[in-house]
Design a protein around this motif. Structure first.
Motif, short mmCIF file in Angstrom:
data_model
loop_
_atom_site.label_atom_id
_atom_site.label_comp_id
_atom_site.label_asym_id
_atom_site.label_seq_id
_atom_site.Cartn_x
_atom_site.Cartn_y
_atom_site.Cartn_z
N GLU A 99 120.05 -86.38 -34.94
CA GLU A 99 121.42 -86.35 -35.45
C GLU A 99 121.65 -87.49 -36.44
O GLU A 99 122.38 -87.33 -37.43
N ASN A 102 120.42 -86.21 -39.53
CA ASN A 102 121.39 -85.26 -40.10
C ASN A 102 122.50 -85.99 -40.85
O ASN A 102 122.95 -85.56 -41.92
N ILE A 103 122.95 -87.11 -40.27
CA ILE A 103 124.02 -87.88 -40.91
C ILE A 103 123.53 -88.49 -42.22
O ILE A 103 124.25 -88.49 -43.23
N HIS A 106 123.30 -85.90 -44.82
CA HIS A 106 124.63 -85.42 -45.20
C HIS A 106 125.18 -86.27 -46.35
O HIS A 106 125.79 -85.75 -47.29
N PHE A 107 125.00 -87.58 -46.24
CA PHE A 107 125.50 -88.49 -47.27
C PHE A 107 124.50 -88.69 -48.41
O PHE A 107 124.90 -88.98 -49.55
N PRO A 109 121.62 -86.39 -49.62
CA PRO A 109 120.79 -85.17 -49.53
C PRO A 109 119.43 -85.36 -50.19
O PRO A 109 119.24 -86.22 -51.06
N GLU A 116 113.89 -79.40 -48.68
CA GLU A 116 113.70 -79.73 -47.27
C GLU A 116 112.21 -79.75 -46.93
O GLU A 116 111.41 -79.04 -47.54
N HIS A 181 114.88 -91.04 -46.22
CA HIS A 181 115.63 -90.13 -45.36
C HIS A 181 115.17 -90.21 -43.91
O HIS A 181 115.98 -90.00 -42.99
N GLY A 229 121.22 -77.94 -35.32
CA GLY A 229 121.05 -79.22 -35.95
C GLY A 229 119.79 -79.96 -35.57
O GLY A 229 119.50 -81.03 -36.12
N THR A 233 118.07 -75.05 -38.09
CA THR A 233 118.55 -75.72 -39.30
C THR A 233 119.68 -74.97 -39.99
O THR A 233 120.14 -75.41 -41.06
N SER A 236 124.33 -77.88 -39.55
CA SER A 236 124.12 -79.18 -40.16
C SER A 236 124.08 -80.31 -39.16
O SER A 236 123.47 -81.35 -39.42
N HIS A 237 124.71 -80.11 -38.00
CA HIS A 237 124.78 -81.18 -37.00
C HIS A 237 124.60 -80.59 -35.61
O HIS A 237 124.83 -79.40 -35.38
#
Length: 276
Positions: A99, A102-103, A106-107, A109, A116, A181, A229, A233, A236-237
């Motif tokens: 997670e 994921n965060i 998110h900010f 990419p 991916e 990432h 998440g 996939t 997103s979370h």
């Protein structure tokens, strides 16, 4: 007759030595990885093939500086059963580190040209990923970070700062080789590895936990669990209904480790727990 008192030798490594060895291993691995990818294309096997000589060289440079027998200095000793009991509970921390990943994406990419990360397709590809995730990376990372670096840093700067520093170095290596990432999630997972390494007085539970991390990651890459998440996939979370139980399991695993008595935050070396 006056006896000469030999000066006390500072434990290896110092912070500078730990950083220098990490940079050496990471830069060499990144260089080798570029050679492999440039000549043969991108394959996960090259991540493992580049890690072995890179971390092997850094380990070979540092290992002669260790005091005492190699097995004891690296932590290749028997661990208390309670430490092994904590391993499956701590493995649920992968949901939390996932997670965190994921965060991050998110900010920040992945670049469009990068896309991916690919998933393995076919038996041989899954086997290739399994060898890298469950054998090569756990062995190289644990021998170097939690075996070679962390015990000496504990004696230099204390337990908590040593575990944090070792985890940060693990994240730095991931940043330099695998990109920004994945670095935060790798560093977060390394905190759990460092805690179980110190509290048990043995490298073996940390190695076992890293292997289990690799197994669960491999199963997730082929969509075994269907957790949103995590390996699903399309989301997103990961929902709190998954994260909360995972956090409770991690807390219970950490409590089991703390009861071993090896994680006291003193400024000097902490004695390993008494083994049964």
């Amino acid at each position: 007759m006056t006896s000469e008192i030999e000066p006390e030798v500072e434990p290896f490594p110092s912070i500078r030595q730990a950083v220098a060895l990490t940079l050496l291993a990471s830069i060499l691995q990144g260089f080798l990885l570029l050679l492999f990818v440039g000549n043969y294309g991108g394959r996960v096997a090259f991540l493992g093939m580049s890690a072995i000589p890179a971390f092997g060289l850094a380990f070979a440079l540092g290992a002669p500086r260790l005091a005492g027998s190699p097995a004891s200095a690296l932590g290749l000793v028997r661990a208390p059963p309670r430490a092994w009991l904590a391993v499956p509970f701590l493995c649920t921390g992968l949901l939390l580190t996932s997670e965190l990943h994921n965060i991050v994406i998110h900010f920040f990419p992945y670049p469009e040209e990068m896309g991916e990360p690919a998933r393995p397709e076919g038996f041989l590809a899954v086997l290739e990923w399994g060898v890298v995730l469950m054998l090569v990376l756990p062995t190289t990372e644990e021998l170097f970070f939690r075996g070679l670096l962390q015990p000496g840093l504990v004696r230099r700067v204390g337990v908590r700062r040593a575990i944090l520093l070792t985890s940060a170095l693990n994240g730095l290596a991931a940043f330099l080789v695998r990109g920004p990432h994945v670095a935060p999630s790798i560093a977060a997972g390394a905190l759990l590895l460092g805690f179980v390494r110190h509290s048990s007085g043995s490298l073996l539970p940390a190695l076992g936990l890293n292997v289990l991390f690799g197994l669960v990651t491999l199963l997730a890459t082929v969509g075994t669990f269907g957790i949103p998440g995590f390996d699903d996939t399309t989301a997103s979370h990961t929902p709190l209904t998954w994260l909360a139980p995972a956090a409770l399991c991690v807390g219970f695993g950490l409590a089991l480790c703390r009861e071993l008595g090896g994680a006291s935050p003193g400024p000097g070396p902490s004695p390993p727990p008494t083994l049964p």
